[in-house]
Design an enzyme around this catalytic site. Structure first.
Site, short mmCIF file in Angstrom:
data_model
loop_
_atom_site.label_atom_id
_atom_site.label_comp_id
_atom_site.label_asym_id
_atom_site.label_seq_id
_atom_site.Cartn_x
_atom_site.Cartn_y
_atom_site.Cartn_z
N VAL A 45 -0.24 23.69 -6.79
CA VAL A 45 -0.52 23.86 -5.36
C VAL A 45 -1.81 24.66 -5.13
CG1 VAL A 45 1.90 23.66 -4.69
CG2 VAL A 45 0.97 25.92 -5.21
N GLY A 46 -2.80 24.38 -5.96
CA GLY A 46 -4.13 24.93 -5.74
C GLY A 46 -4.83 24.18 -4.62
N GLY A 49 -4.35 20.30 -5.06
CA GLY A 49 -2.97 19.87 -4.85
C GLY A 49 -2.56 19.93 -3.39
N ASP A 73 5.50 32.85 -5.25
CA ASP A 73 5.14 33.33 -3.92
C ASP A 73 4.16 32.38 -3.23
OD1 ASP A 73 6.78 35.48 -4.25
OD2 ASP A 73 5.19 36.89 -4.77
N ARG A 116 -8.57 26.70 -15.67
CA ARG A 116 -9.97 26.79 -15.28
C ARG A 116 -10.81 27.25 -16.46
NH1 ARG A 116 -10.47 29.28 -9.14
NH2 ARG A 116 -9.23 27.67 -8.10
N ARG A 123 -16.01 23.26 -23.69
CA ARG A 123 -15.23 22.22 -23.02
C ARG A 123 -14.02 21.83 -23.87
NH1 ARG A 123 -17.51 16.22 -21.25
NH2 ARG A 123 -15.88 15.74 -19.73
N ASN A 130 -5.54 22.84 -21.66
CA ASN A 130 -4.91 21.94 -20.71
C ASN A 130 -3.88 21.03 -21.39
OD1 ASN A 130 -5.81 22.49 -18.04
ND2 ASN A 130 -7.84 21.71 -18.57
N VAL A 153 -4.67 13.90 -11.95
CA VAL A 153 -5.88 14.29 -11.24
C VAL A 153 -6.60 15.41 -11.99
CG1 VAL A 153 -6.81 15.08 -9.02
CG2 VAL A 153 -4.77 13.64 -9.07
N ASN A 155 -8.57 17.69 -14.59
CA ASN A 155 -9.74 17.36 -15.40
C ASN A 155 -9.72 18.02 -16.77
OD1 ASN A 155 -11.41 15.53 -13.92
ND2 ASN A 155 -11.78 17.18 -12.45
N HIS A 210 -15.10 9.79 -16.00
CA HIS A 210 -15.32 10.59 -14.79
C HIS A 210 -16.13 11.81 -15.23
CE1 HIS A 210 -14.77 12.78 -11.11
NE2 HIS A 210 -14.05 13.73 -11.68
#
Length: 350
Positions: A45-46, A49, A73, A116, A123, A130, A153, A155, A210
């Site tokens: 939910v960033g 999102g 929270d 992040r 990279r 991730n 979605v 990256n 991408h």
């Protein structure tokens, strides 16, 4: 965090006010349970999102949206913020939890969660972090919704779509990435801006990674059904190849520019992914450039590599890959892009 959702009960003990406010017609049949309930889960939910969730809500794509995040929270706050807009939106049930059980029965699971990049971090190291994150996300999603379509979605989207496919065990048609759908939208906008036409009248694709090795398919661009480059050639109108390359480089750099100006991208990717969700769940059979298993298409070989190709999408996910015309040069660039992604995949150990 407990599962949170809106309900019809109010007051101490959860008093049900429905029977007080509404009385059924006499001699009527009891309500028939609806067999149709479209459910979308958004993982993360960033900024991205929530832009996706908000756009899906406004476009009336789902009957239920489930939000999942590791920060209870923030998660509850985002859920409440969306619920408080109920009077202005189509009726949609909104739930939220840190537990993946809340995603059970989803038709579409959209994964936006991702680590992040830290200052000075490579990279590859970011990618490996991730991958570890996906090991905790994808299996419980697949278990809770074994018939869902996974839309990645996060990256780097191409490699992580491959990771999601491997970890889920889903068939390839039910695992795809947002890929270059947004890149192609930016591409269409720039061409439309040059020609002073509506971007919806421009047919143009960016394919491949991408990222920096993406490929602009200039040979297949059309405006209002007119193939642009062949039209210019027939009219003996000269054009500079460098001008075309400059437009492509503007597309590649667009996300970097937005991030540099506001710190992140959100609204455009929100609309892009909501558009994909609409096409899939409404079985629209539209063509989108999205991340799919590319092995065997356009000369791409060497392994199970995921990258963006123009694909026909519907209720079953990826219906087919479109046979778009490519020049030899474009095909070579696409194959080179595939090798770039394969090199990253080879270092994952999956």
């Amino acid at each position: 965090m407990a599962n949170n959702e809106s309900g019809s009960s109010l007051g101490p003990g959860g008093l049900d006010l429905t029977s007080t406010f509404f009385k059924p017609l006499q001699n009527s049949d009891p309500p028939i349970p609806s067999n149709r309930c479209t459910k979308i889960s958004v993982i993360g939910v960033g900024n991205v999102g929530m832009a996706i969730a908000q756009t899906i809500l406004t476009q009336d794509i789902a009957d239920e949206i489930a939000l999942v995040d590791s920060k209870p929270d923030k998660l509850r706050g985002e859920m409440l913020d969306l619920q408080h807009a109920a009077a202005f939106l189509p009726r949609t049930k909104i739930t939220a939890s840190v537990d993946y059980d809340v995603t059970a029965g989803s038709d579409l699971c959209i994964v936006t969660a991702g680590a992040r990049q830290n200052p000075g971090e490579s990279r590859l190291n970011l990618l490996q972090r991730n991958v570890e994150l996906f090991r905790h996300i994808i299996p419980p999603l697949a278990k809770s919704s074994p018939d869902a379509i996974l839309l990645i979605v996060s990256n780097p989207v191409d490699v992580l779509t491959y990771v999601a496919w491997k970890l889920s065990g889903f068939p390839v048609n039910r695992v795809l990435g947002s890929g270059t759908n947004l890149d192609s939208s930016r591409f269409r906008f720039l061409i439309a801006d040059h020609l002073d036409v509506n971007a919806q009248d421009v047919q143009a694709f960016i394919v491949g990674e991408h990222g920096d090795s993406s490929v602009a398919l200039w040979s297949s661009i059309s405006v209002g059904g007119i193939p642009v480059l062949s039209f210019l050639e027939k009219q003996q109108i000269a054009y500079e190849k460098q001008t075309l390359e400059d437009i492509h480089q503007t597309v590649v750099g667009s996300a970097y520019e937005v991030i540099g100006l506001k710190g992140y991208t959100s609204w455009a990717i929100g609309y892009s992914v909501a558009n994909l969700a609409y096409t899939i769940l409404r079985d629209q059979r539209k063509i989108h450039p999205v991340t799919v298993l590319a092995r065997g298409f356009y000369g791409v070989e060497g392994g199970d590599v995921f990258l963006s190709l123009p694909a026909l999408l519907g209720r079953n996910g990826v219906v087919a890959v479109t046979n778009v015309h490519m020049t030899d040069e474009e095909s070579e660039k696409l194959q080179k892009s595939a090798k770039t992604i394969l090199e990253m995949q080879s270092q994952l150990g999956l």
